[in-house]
Scaffold this motif. Sequence first.
Motif: not given
Length: 352
Positions: A69-73, A82-84, A92-93
């Motif tokens: 995945y490319v980012g995280t919240v 989250y991915s592109n 993904l949680v």
Amino acid sequence: MTTHYEPPLANRGVVIAENKVEDVENVLTAMVDYLRVSFKTHDVDSILENVVHLKRDFMQEKETGFYGYVGTVQLDYIKVFYSNPGDSRGVLVEMSGKGCRQFESFLRARNKTWYDFFQDCIAHNGSFTRFDLALDDTKTYFSVPFLLGKIKRAELITRFKRMDYNGSFDIGEEKEGGTTLYFGSKKSDAYLCFYEKNYEQARKYERDVEEFDEWNRYEIRLKDDRAQVAIEILMEEQDLRYVALSIVNNYIRFVDRRDDVSKEYYETSAFWQDFIGDASKLRLYQKPEEDFYEKSRNWLKNSCAPTMKMILESDQVLGNQDLSNMIVEAELSDKQEKMLAVFLADIGDMVC
């Protein structure tokens, strides 16, 4: 005087289950201990609002992630990757054991349970790829070293092809340091771990194990199809007993050796029958944790506080204001601003 550390709620005989307080003296308690659930969508806001139910304003954002995945919240140990666009990974949680305890504080604020969360995941076509359960046994139906002895005497019937164990010994104190049993492979879809939690807590808090009550922990780690099926059965039965103890009993069974019959005819040990038989007392246990970013505060306390105290005492003697000036002139990063917002917010203000 004996000091109790973890689990504070269970040792008092009270747990939060199904939004009710129940007496659980001498009862096994079961907890959600880790989970990962993926969604075939790139709408992070929808997952946050309709599944996780956390306001994005209180969460930190990173342009990095794990598992491709490319980012995280994230809010401390509660993470949404989250991915592109176009990447089949979607969203993904993930929640570690600590994250599950933190998430329970938000469930409580919304007057919801894990069942409600699982239902939200299912309603949004979520796929559970990791689901761990933990069973806390403060009655201690058996000792973990005793189980190891049974295994060495070939008094275990199991579906697993392999098991491992480890232990420790304090040479200076000439004391045992606790035993851990691993059933199966960490790479497999089902894996069990039994260990003496009281010894683990004694090491963690640098205390004598005698300060803790007897306490075993049995962990069940499920992946992919087995995780998905466990959730589906849990939602159908609304009974963690059926999921947790049935899984354990399906994979391992302790028996009493007899020389006059073959192993498949060994009778189930009485202690194991008692353990499985009392499973009806299990409840889906929530131990809400409202302490966020504890790691950061511990770092501040251990690494920075002594230096700050030194400057403070110097200011008091010399009549300076170096420390207060440093604090006033410091600029908070975006991450620290988010952390501050979480520290100051009411739990109820953070959910949606």
